[in-house]
Design a protein around this motif. Structure first.
Motif, PDB file in Angstrom:
ATOM      1  N   SER A 192     -36.682 -15.186  27.571  1.00 15.74           N
ATOM      2  CA  SER A 192     -36.610 -16.616  28.003  1.00 15.74           C
ATOM      3  C   SER A 192     -35.053 -17.153  27.576  1.00 15.74           C
ATOM      4  N   VAL A 193     -34.143 -16.435  27.863  1.00 17.18           N
ATOM      5  CA  VAL A 193     -32.758 -16.689  27.625  1.00 17.18           C
ATOM      6  C   VAL A 193     -32.215 -16.562  28.660  1.00 17.18           C
ATOM      7  N   SER A 194     -31.186 -17.663  29.118  1.00 20.49           N
ATOM      8  CA  SER A 194     -30.527 -17.566  30.163  1.00 20.49           C
ATOM      9  C   SER A 194     -29.304 -16.732  30.184  1.00 20.49           C
ATOM     10  N   GLY A 195     -29.014 -16.070  31.155  1.00 18.31           N
ATOM     11  CA  GLY A 195     -27.740 -15.109  31.323  1.00 18.31           C
ATOM     12  C   GLY A 195     -26.807 -15.150  30.477  1.00 18.31           C
ATOM     13  N   GLY A 196     -25.990 -16.183  30.597  1.00 18.18           N
ATOM     14  CA  GLY A 196     -24.843 -16.318  29.755  1.00 18.18           C
ATOM     15  C   GLY A 196     -24.827 -16.433  28.353  1.00 18.18           C
ATOM     16  N   SER A 197     -25.914 -16.923  27.814  1.00 18.54           N
ATOM     17  CA  SER A 197     -26.343 -16.966  26.521  1.00 18.54           C
ATOM     18  C   SER A 197     -26.087 -15.794  25.846  1.00 18.54           C
ATOM     19  N   ILE A 198     -26.951 -14.733  26.480  1.00 12.42           N
ATOM     20  CA  ILE A 198     -26.720 -13.294  25.838  1.00 12.42           C
ATOM     21  C   ILE A 198     -25.637 -13.147  25.333  1.00 12.42           C
ATOM     22  N   TYR A 199     -24.367 -13.314  26.006  1.00 14.97           N
ATOM     23  CA  TYR A 199     -22.887 -12.940  25.591  1.00 14.97           C
ATOM     24  C   TYR A 199     -22.414 -13.713  24.347  1.00 14.97           C
ATOM     25  N   HIS A 200     -23.428 -14.843  23.820  1.00 15.13           N
ATOM     26  CA  HIS A 200     -22.737 -15.362  22.667  1.00 15.13           C
ATOM     27  C   HIS A 200     -23.335 -14.878  21.615  1.00 15.13           C
ATOM     28  N   PHE A 201     -24.593 -13.909  21.562  1.00 13.63           N
ATOM     29  CA  PHE A 201     -25.193 -13.284  20.504  1.00 13.63           C
ATOM     30  C   PHE A 201     -24.162 -11.763  20.424  1.00 13.63           C
ATOM     31  N   PHE A 202     -24.048 -11.390  21.752  1.00 14.88           N
ATOM     32  CA  PHE A 202     -23.503  -9.868  21.696  1.00 14.88           C
ATOM     33  C   PHE A 202     -22.352  -9.871  22.744  1.00 14.88           C
ATOM     34  N   PRO A 203     -21.344 -10.265  22.132  1.00 16.75           N
ATOM     35  CA  PRO A 203     -20.194 -10.258  23.030  1.00 16.75           C
ATOM     36  C   PRO A 203     -19.702  -8.785  23.292  1.00 16.75           C
ATOM     37  N   GLY A 204     -20.031  -8.004  23.105  1.00 21.67           N
ATOM     38  CA  GLY A 204     -19.890  -6.498  23.327  1.00 21.67           C
ATOM     39  C   GLY A 204     -20.693  -6.297  24.644  1.00 21.67           C
ATOM     40  N   GLY A 205     -21.639  -7.093  24.938  1.00 18.93           N
ATOM     41  CA  GLY A 205     -22.674  -6.909  26.407  1.00 18.93           C
ATOM     42  C   GLY A 205     -23.748  -5.810  26.220  1.00 18.93           C
ATOM     43  N   LYS A 206     -24.020  -5.382  27.226  1.00 20.14           N
ATOM     44  CA  LYS A 206     -25.225  -4.337  27.203  1.00 20.14           C
ATOM     45  C   LYS A 206     -25.130  -3.443  26.016  1.00 20.14           C
ATOM     46  N   GLU A 207     -23.937  -2.805  25.980  1.00 19.52           N
ATOM     47  CA  GLU A 207     -23.998  -1.746  24.885  1.00 19.52           C
ATOM     48  C   GLU A 207     -24.417  -1.980  23.448  1.00 19.52           C
ATOM     49  N   ASP A 208     -23.734  -3.313  23.216  1.00 23.37           N
ATOM     50  CA  ASP A 208     -24.099  -4.028  21.988  1.00 23.37           C
ATOM     51  C   ASP A 208     -25.490  -4.054  21.740  1.00 23.37           C
ATOM     52  N   ILE A 209     -26.137  -4.831  22.966  1.00 23.10           N
ATOM     53  CA  ILE A 209     -27.723  -4.958  22.878  1.00 23.10           C
ATOM     54  C   ILE A 209     -28.508  -3.807  22.741  1.00 23.10           C
ATOM     55  N   ALA A 210     -27.986  -2.676  23.219  1.00 21.82           N
ATOM     56  CA  ALA A 210     -28.636  -1.466  23.105  1.00 21.82           C
ATOM     57  C   ALA A 210     -28.832  -0.967  21.675  1.00 21.82           C
ATOM     58  N   VAL A 211     -27.402  -0.961  21.049  1.00 20.96           N
ATOM     59  CA  VAL A 211     -27.304  -0.583  19.721  1.00 20.96           C
ATOM     60  C   VAL A 211     -28.271  -1.185  18.697  1.00 20.96           C
ATOM     61  N   ALA A 212     -28.439  -2.542  18.865  1.00 22.17           N
ATOM     62  CA  ALA A 212     -29.202  -3.362  18.127  1.00 22.17           C
ATOM     63  C   ALA A 212     -30.652  -3.199  18.580  1.00 22.17           C
ATOM     64  N   ALA A 213     -30.924  -2.495  19.531  1.00 24.07           N
ATOM     65  CA  ALA A 213     -32.302  -2.375  19.875  1.00 24.07           C
ATOM     66  C   ALA A 213     -32.911  -1.132  19.255  1.00 24.07           C
ATOM     67  N   VAL A 214     -31.880  -0.114  19.421  1.00 25.52           N
ATOM     68  CA  VAL A 214     -32.158   1.282  18.777  1.00 25.52           C
ATOM     69  C   VAL A 214     -32.479   1.015  17.384  1.00 25.52           C
ATOM     70  N   ILE A 215     -31.591   0.275  16.664  1.00 24.89           N
ATOM     71  CA  ILE A 215     -31.845  -0.067  15.262  1.00 24.89           C
ATOM     72  C   ILE A 215     -33.334  -0.686  14.953  1.00 24.89           C
ATOM     73  N   HIS A 216     -33.438  -1.794  15.732  1.00 28.01           N
ATOM     74  CA  HIS A 216     -34.777  -2.407  15.591  1.00 28.01           C
ATOM     75  C   HIS A 216     -35.983  -1.328  15.881  1.00 28.01           C
ATOM     76  N   ALA A 217     -35.887  -0.572  16.770  1.00 22.88           N
ATOM     77  CA  ALA A 217     -36.987   0.503  16.911  1.00 22.88           C
ATOM     78  C   ALA A 217     -37.105   1.395  16.169  1.00 22.88           C
ATOM     79  N   ASP A 218     -35.882   1.912  15.343  1.00 28.82           N
ATOM     80  CA  ASP A 218     -35.638   2.812  14.411  1.00 28.82           C
ATOM     81  C   ASP A 218     -36.726   2.202  13.383  1.00 28.82           C
TER      82      ASP A 218
END
Lengths: 196, 196
Positions: free
Chosen positions: A42-68
């Motif tokens: 429930s977050v609109s597109g552009g807002s994602i880049y406010h938290f993850f300026p590195g884009g999709k790759e940044d999100i994936a790294v954070a998600a991997v750490i979370h899942a870890d």
DNA sequence: GTCTATAATCTGATAGAC
DNA sequence: GTCTATCAGATTATAGAC
């Protein structure tokens, strides 16, 4: 873990990370789109880049750490259900099988597909996945030492337990059958019981 | 398998299939694009649909079947290098490790990523991957029976050997280290040597 | 911080000439 | 059979209003 969206009373960054981890679990990195992440969190597109300026790759790294960390907790609590270390490993395989079947064979390891897709493409993602695998191996190894095993034997067994369950879970997802995981659990228990 | 393109003296359909199998090996289904397939197979875009009217999904199924048979051959010949069945399994892990390292840790199992990405999206691909896994398990089981093991013990060990090597290969790719595969090979040999 | 609008690119797939 | 040209849609990412 049912397919419900992340509750909106947690902070935005966390909602993005958990949504991404869930999507990576069901199909990996490339299958997941930022549009889907936004919808589930429930977050609109552009807002994602406010938290993850590195884009999709940044999100994936954070998600991997979370899942870890999430799976490490699962491992620890699952391995604590039996006193004997061999029984504990077998119980862990059974819990994994039950969890997988309850999700209709879709909620497997959140890291395997993403890790494989990242080989030769993103060292950031790949090394985060590698760190998670090694982390899980030490969680198992520590439990085996606690159960009386020699430390060096426990270390190698830790990696084999994690990697074998990993592979068996993939097979279980392919065949929609708990068999591979349960069989793997019995064989791993055999190994833990073996003297050398 | 080096990263050379498929020779142009084989028929077009085969060039498409082998190119797709190679691309799926390095990154899975979603990462592979029809444009890449065309480039590697030296076939222009539209022609692909003459051989595969079902599009990308059709190509993937054919590539899975191709990789299935190819890896079954590798398994058989690798398991034939030692007489003792336990030694044969361990040698198989070593050959897998060498092959992986020689490709700079990119040429792992061509089916794992694709299979995981197809869960809940394409039953055609998923069941083709499942059939390959089961096929490989019977190849190992047959070799174990030939080596003197009880048939039912060989059957369950066959699935554990294949699935464990699968998982260990993923870990080896993540860490760029043959360790997980070699460790898994030693443990699997231990299991094959165990009486029950 | 969150949103909408949009840029620039790539995707799978189709049509039709040769 | 093989090619070029093209469609319609999705993708990541950015800009700027509020």
């Amino acid at each position: 873990m049912p397919a419900t969206r992340t509750p909106s009373d947690v902070d935005t960054r966390t909602r993005i990370v958990t949504a991404a981890a869930g999507l990576m679990q069901r199909g990996g990195y490339q299958t997941m789109s930022l549009k889907q992440i936004g919808a589930e969190a429930s977050v609109s597109g552009g807002s994602i880049y406010h938290f993850f300026p590195g884009g999709k790759e940044d999100i994936a790294v954070a998600a991997v750490i979370h899942a870890d960390e999430e799976f490490a907790d699962f491992l620890r609590s699952s391995l604590a259900t039996r006193e004997d270390p061999a029984d504990a490993v077998e119980a862990c395989a059974e819990h994994l099988a039950r969890r997988l079947e309850e999700s209709d064979w879709v909620d497997g390891c959140p890291l395997t597909a993403t890790g494989l897709e990242s080989v030769g493409r993103s060292d950031a993602i790949r090394s985060a996945v590698a760190a998670a695998f090694e982390h899980w191996s030490t969680v198992v190894a520590d439990r085996l030492v606690e159960g009386g095993l020699d430390r060096s034997r426990a270390a190698t067994l830790g990696t084999t337990v994690v990697n074998s369950l990993e592979g068996a879970e993939v097979a279980a997802q392919m065949t929609c059958d708990a068999g591979p995981l349960l069989t793997s659990g019995r064989h791993l228990a055999e190994l833990v019981r073996a003297v050398s």
